[in-house]
Design a protein around this motif. Structure first.
Motif, mmCIF file in Angstrom:
data_model
loop_
_atom_site.group_PDB
_atom_site.id
_atom_site.type_symbol
_atom_site.label_atom_id
_atom_site.label_comp_id
_atom_site.label_asym_id
_atom_site.label_seq_id
_atom_site.Cartn_x
_atom_site.Cartn_y
_atom_site.Cartn_z
ATOM 1 N N UNK A 288 21.801 13.263 -4.429
ATOM 2 C CA UNK A 288 20.358 13.291 -4.615
ATOM 3 C C UNK A 288 19.897 12.675 -5.914
ATOM 4 N N UNK A 289 20.841 12.597 -6.887
ATOM 5 C CA UNK A 289 20.472 12.028 -8.189
ATOM 6 C C UNK A 289 19.901 10.622 -8.056
ATOM 7 N N UNK A 290 20.362 9.922 -7.016
ATOM 8 C CA UNK A 290 19.946 8.529 -6.893
ATOM 9 C C UNK A 290 18.979 8.300 -5.740
ATOM 10 N N UNK A 291 18.368 9.361 -5.246
ATOM 11 C CA UNK A 291 17.363 9.211 -4.189
ATOM 12 C C UNK A 291 16.317 8.182 -4.553
ATOM 13 N N UNK A 292 15.895 8.252 -5.821
ATOM 14 C CA UNK A 292 14.762 7.408 -6.240
ATOM 15 C C UNK A 292 15.023 5.924 -6.063
ATOM 16 N N UNK A 293 16.297 5.490 -6.225
ATOM 17 C CA UNK A 293 16.513 4.046 -6.164
ATOM 18 C C UNK A 293 16.358 3.499 -4.748
ATOM 19 N N UNK A 294 16.426 4.389 -3.737
ATOM 20 C CA UNK A 294 16.275 3.903 -2.370
ATOM 21 C C UNK A 294 14.869 4.084 -1.833
ATOM 22 N N UNK B 209 0.855 -1.182 0.000
ATOM 23 C CA UNK B 209 0.000 0.000 0.000
ATOM 24 C C UNK B 209 0.892 1.233 0.000
ATOM 25 N N UNK B 210 0.992 1.882 -1.145
ATOM 26 C CA UNK B 210 1.872 3.041 -1.273
ATOM 27 C C UNK B 210 1.075 4.178 -1.873
ATOM 28 N N UNK B 211 0.986 5.266 -1.162
ATOM 29 C CA UNK B 211 0.171 6.371 -1.663
ATOM 30 C C UNK B 211 1.044 7.584 -1.993
ATOM 31 N N UNK B 212 2.238 7.297 -2.487
ATOM 32 C CA UNK B 212 3.092 8.405 -2.915
ATOM 33 C C UNK B 212 4.022 7.880 -3.996
ATOM 34 N N UNK B 213 4.655 8.771 -4.736
ATOM 35 C CA UNK B 213 5.586 8.356 -5.776
ATOM 36 C C UNK B 213 7.012 8.546 -5.291
ATOM 37 N N UNK B 214 7.930 7.703 -5.779
ATOM 38 C CA UNK B 214 9.333 7.969 -5.490
ATOM 39 C C UNK B 214 9.739 9.247 -6.217
ATOM 40 N N UNK B 215 10.825 9.913 -5.777
ATOM 41 C CA UNK B 215 11.270 11.097 -6.507
ATOM 42 C C UNK B 215 11.598 10.717 -7.946
ATOM 43 N N UNK B 216 11.341 11.630 -8.876
ATOM 44 C CA UNK B 216 11.618 11.336 -10.279
ATOM 45 C C UNK B 216 13.106 11.068 -10.460
ATOM 46 N N UNK B 217 13.469 10.117 -11.305
ATOM 47 C CA UNK B 217 14.872 9.746 -11.462
ATOM 48 C C UNK B 217 15.762 10.915 -11.875
ATOM 49 N N UNK B 218 16.918 10.976 -11.307
ATOM 50 C CA UNK B 218 17.992 11.906 -11.689
ATOM 51 C C UNK B 218 17.611 13.378 -11.566
ATOM 52 N N UNK B 219 16.640 13.694 -10.689
ATOM 53 C CA UNK B 219 16.262 15.100 -10.570
ATOM 54 C C UNK B 219 16.684 15.700 -9.243
ATOM 55 N N UNK B 220 17.089 14.875 -8.287
ATOM 56 C CA UNK B 220 17.419 15.390 -6.962
ATOM 57 C C UNK B 220 18.674 16.263 -6.973
ATOM 58 N N UNK B 221 19.049 16.705 -5.787
ATOM 59 C CA UNK B 221 20.226 17.561 -5.634
ATOM 60 C C UNK B 221 21.489 16.753 -5.962
ATOM 61 N N UNK B 222 22.274 17.108 -6.993
ATOM 62 C CA UNK B 222 23.484 16.334 -7.275
ATOM 63 C C UNK B 222 24.549 16.572 -6.195
ATOM 64 N N UNK B 223 25.467 15.655 -5.947
ATOM 65 C CA UNK B 223 25.512 14.369 -6.658
ATOM 66 C C UNK B 223 24.663 13.300 -5.983
#
Lengths: 311, 307, 259
Positions: free
Chosen positions: B245-251, B229-243
């Motif tokens: 944050x770029x991979x926030x989504x994979x975690x 049950x997930x009611x949110x989206x992961x951050x969009x790929x490669x959009x976070x604060x570099x360096x």
């Protein structure tokens, strides 16, 4: 380059001399590729390591004798029992039902496609089988629970909502493409000269297929059946959805029961703390599953070696 | 024994032919069952789920109210997991296939790797889930994330990609290799400029079939503990604060299509059955169209073989 | 064909044409096959001799797109073997065949020989034993095989396998036996054994043999036909064909100037 330098003259030509840099990068690339190939070995080692180490902790708390002989499986109760036979019975019964469907159907389809059908029929039939083999098992689970079970209940009114029977039947359909396509490959590899020999004796198609082609392709057929068994034993979602998940030591396909695989799913759905005995049970169950499939794999390899195609 | 009379021979032949005909009917009948199952599956889900085929269904999160529940987090999750899977499995699988066909010497190491790959193909998928739970989730500390799921599925489909890469490479005639080597190319240059491009359609077919298998896999992902049950989206790929944050989504925690279907199928409230049907139909369309592309590619390949 | 002191006819090709799809492989062949004689078909490879041979047991019916024209008359009942009303299976029950490469079935030696009888519905153990022994003796392999009847046929040597295949064909008492280059995969000693056997067999059965080896044709056959590019160039008694061929093309082939 130094081709004009007189001191280089006695050497072979520069252009034929070994280029050290190029050699290094070639070796480096080869090394990288080898690492990629080695990932598969690491995967196997990882599987064995995880299953064995967690099971080791498990068997420090539970004796192997109890594990193999206890007739109850209640790992999360206060009065915990760890009789794996309870789960094995579900796996055996559902696999048996599945193979009772998949082996005859797969073999018939293979013989039909290899010995009877013309190329047009084959061109239509093979993609259909491929598509059937590509359907996600969760969808098959849905199909078993919400379509097949209600249909079966028309014929068998006493069939419960969850049963090994309907999960097993659908699992059988799922396995048909594997058996059909591997068996067909094996039969098509039988040389035409053998068939011609049989036809020249006045055999009909079916007689040729059964008495000459099938025996000649026997080891390939056996390998396909073994793969089918592995699939059935390891199948998870169809059983988790349609066979119910309560542990039940039974040999009756009309009852609901948990299998080794569906038990793992059930535990994983809950929230068991890492390192608890409940957490360890799924690795012990997984090890049992892996050993069962390993036994069948070895059996398959032995069969293949013993009955090498001798045409 | 007297030789058979013509009548007796004809009777024997007639019996044999009758058996042929019966068997033929049986073969067609079995094939028809296979086809019927596919049609019944698709039709059942399409009809039951028809009322949910609205834009909202694709744009809503899961909900406790069946009529408002959608598959947004599920299909986004599936896509992201597939991205990780492809990024990991394609380079590894192609490299391994290339190594085994073009570089490997016939020695014990090669033998072990080959036996290993064929044995891995027979390991139940849920065992991969246990591997990932022990190694990725806890040992490596990736948690119950998109990364863990993607890597798990990558290992699962690696044998498929390796085998199809090898088959594609094996189909390239030796003269191509010899021609390239004869003009002084190194082994890697030969692979880079000749072998890989020529093998591409075959490799691609294997990749698509592998991903189609991965996108429908449920058991290993449940095992690593994906949420239902997930009611949110992961951050969009490669959009976070570099360096970092770029991979926030994979975690990020996630859910995928098959798990959403499983969740809805196992609820007692029949209203969710409709959602399960609709989501199942969407998943089937994804998987079948991937398979259809692969079958088509293979068919095309067989038609324009250039040598 | 001006040979008048001929024995009885066993079969006769009349205006036989054969097509692989569009390609015409046999062109208007007329030729007699005499009863209890050995007839050899010779000619360069690709001349259609195997295609012609395989018409006698309708082997071409196994593959789509093949088409016959004309007749092969089979005596004494004067049946047209190629007629669409005649069942190819029935034809194959009367006409046996031995192939280029030995092709024993993946069964025991005994079951290989009994195969044709079982196809015909014979399952009586005593009858089978009897027929198997008789056929193995007829194919001169009884002494080598009698103590290993239950062994897999593939354990035999190449020459033995080919004699087993001959025994398999003999077991059902065929009226005509087709040999398609039966010794091309065998060593000289095994070849000599098969040739001797062919000589023996013509007492019992009519034989049509394709060979790529002219000496073999000269050694084993009573009649010889020379084929070239799908045509029957010359047919006659073997002695005559080899000593004084009438056609220039036959002479060229026999003297080694061609082929």
């Amino acid at each position: 380059m130094s081709a004009n330098n007189p001191s280089d003259l006695p050497v072979v030509s520069d252009r034929l001399a070994k280029n050290a840099m190029r050699n290094v990068s070639e070796r480096l690339i080869e090394g990288l590729l080898l690492c990629a190939a080695a990932v598969s070995v690491l995967t196997t080692l990882g599987i064995v390591y995880v299953l064995v180490s967690e099971s080791f902790h498990f068997f420090q708390n539970v004796s192997i004798v109890d594990f193999l002989t206890d007739t109850q499986w209640t790992p999360l109760f206060d009065d915990a029992h760890f009789g794996i036979m309870v789960l094995v019975s579900g796996t055996v019964v559902s696999s048996f039902v599945a193979l009772a469907v998949a082996i005859p159907m797969g073999t018939i389809i293979a013989i039909y496609l290899s010995e009877f059908a013309n190329s047009k029929v084959r061109e239509v039939a093979k993609p259909i089988l491929e598509l059937l083999g590509g359907i996600p098992t969760i969808v098959f689970g849905y199909f078993a629970l919400l379509v097949v079970t209600p249909l079966l209940q028309i014929i068998l009114p006493e069939l419960p909502g969850f049963s090994l029977l309907s999960a097993g039947l659908v699992m059988g359909i799922m396995i048909v493409p594997y058996i059909a396509s591997l068996s067909e490959d094996a039969m098509r590899a039988v040389p035409m000269s053998l068939r011609e020999g049989a036809y020249a004796m006045g055999s009909t198609r079916l007689y040729t297929a059964i008495h000459v082609v099938v025996p000649a392709a026997f080891s390939g057929l056996a390998a396909s059946y073994i793969l089918g068994i592995s699939r059935a034993v390891g199948e998870t979602m169809i059983l988790a959805v349609a066979a119910g998940m309560q542990p039940n030591l039974t040999w009756n396909p009309m009852e609901p029961a948990a299998t080794i695989t569906s038990y793992i799913v059930q535990v994983a759905l809950g929230d068991l703390p890492h390192g608890s005995i409940g957490y360890q049970t799924i690795f012990a169950a997984g090890l049992t599953l892996l050993l069962i499939t390993l036994v069948f794999n070895i059996l398959g390899q032995w069969l293949r070696a013993k009955f090498r195609e001798n045409y | 024994m007297q030789p058979l009379t013509t009548e007796q021979i004809r009777a024997v032949i007639a019996r044999g032919k009758l058996r042929d005909t019966i068997f033929k009917a049986l073969g067609i009948f079995c094939l028809a069952i296979a086809l019927l199952v596919i049609v019944a599956l698709i039709a059942d889900m399409a009809i039951k789920g028809s009322e949910r085929f609205t834009l909202d269904f694709f744009l809503n999160f899961a909900s406790r109210r069946a009529a408002q529940a959608g598959i947004l987090s599920a299909w986004v999750g599936s896509l992201l997991v597939m991205l990780v899977t492809a990024l990991a499995a394609v380079p590894l699988g192609v490299a391994a296939g290339l190594y085994l066909e073009e570089y490997a010497k016939r020695n014990w190491l090669t033998h072990i790797i080959e036996v290993n790959i064929s044995n891995l193909a027979a390991v139940p998928s849920i065992v991969y889930g246990l591997l990932a739970l022990g190694i990725f989730v806890y040992q490596f500390g990736f948690g119950q994330s998109i990364l863990s799921a993607g890597l798990t599925l990558a290992l699962l489909i690696l044998p498929i990609i390796i085998v199809s890469t090898r088959e594609a490479i094996r189909a390239i005639p030796a003269m191509i290799r010899e021609g390239s080597m004869a003009v002084g190319a190194t082994r890697w240059q030969t692979c880079r400029y000749h072998i890989i491009p020529y093998a591409m359609p075959g490799i691609l077919t294997g990749v698509i079939i592998g991903l189609a298998r991965a996108i429908g896999e449920t058991a290993p992902i449940i095992t690593i503990g994906a949420l239902t049950f997930i009611a949110f989206l992961p951050p969009a790929p490669f959009t976070g604060e570099p360096p970092a944050g770029l991979f926030d989504w994979v975690f990020a925690p996630f859910t995928v299509m098959p798990i959403q279907i499983f969740n809805w199928t196992s609820r007692p409230d029949p209203a969710f059955e409709i959602n399960a049907a609709a989501a199942g139909f969407v998943l089937m369309v994804m998987v079948l169209s991937m398979n259809a592309v692969a079958i088509y590619l293979r068919y095309k390949m067989r038609k324009n073989i250039k040598w | 064909m001006q040979i008048h002191d001929n024995p009885a006819l066993k079969a006769e090709a009349r205006n036989l044409n054969f097509f692989y799809g569009e390609a015409k492989a046999l062109k208007n062949i007329n030729m007699p096959i005499y009863d209890k004689k050995v007839t050899a078909l010779i000619g360069p490879s690709g001349c259609g001799k195997s295609t012609y041979l395989r018409s006698f047991n309708r082997m071409h019916d196994l593959y789509p797109g093949n088409r016959y024209e004309g007749e092969i008359r089979f005596f004494p009942d004067n049946t047209n073997l190629l007629s669409s009303e005649v069942d190819p299976i029935e034809v194959r029950m009367r006409v046996g065949m031995v192939f280029q490469k030995p092709n024993p079935f993946p069964k025991s030696i005994y079951e290989n020989v009994a195969y044709g009888l079982r196809v015909r519905g014979e399952n009586n153990k005593r009858v089978l034993d009897d027929k198997v022994e008789h056929a193995l003796k007829g194919a001169a392999i009884w002494d080598e095989a009698k103590d290993r009847l239950s062994e897999l046929a593939s354990n035999l040597s190449g020459g033995q396998q080919q004699r087993l295949c001959i025994a398999r064909a003999l077991a059902t008492d065929p009226e005509l036996l087709l040999f398609d280059e039966p010794t091309s995969a065998l060593d000289p000693i095994a070849t000599a054994a098969i040739e001797e056997l062919v000589h023996e067999l013509k007492k019992r059965v009519t034989i049509l043999i394709v060979t790529h080896n002219m000496q073999q044709a000269a050694r084993v056959s009573d009649y010889t036909a020379y084929m070239y590019l799908g045509e029957m160039i010359e047919f006659g008694k073997t002695d005559e064909i080899f000593i004084k061929p009438k056609d220039k093309r036959t002479e060229d082939y026999i003297t080694g100037r061609m082929g």
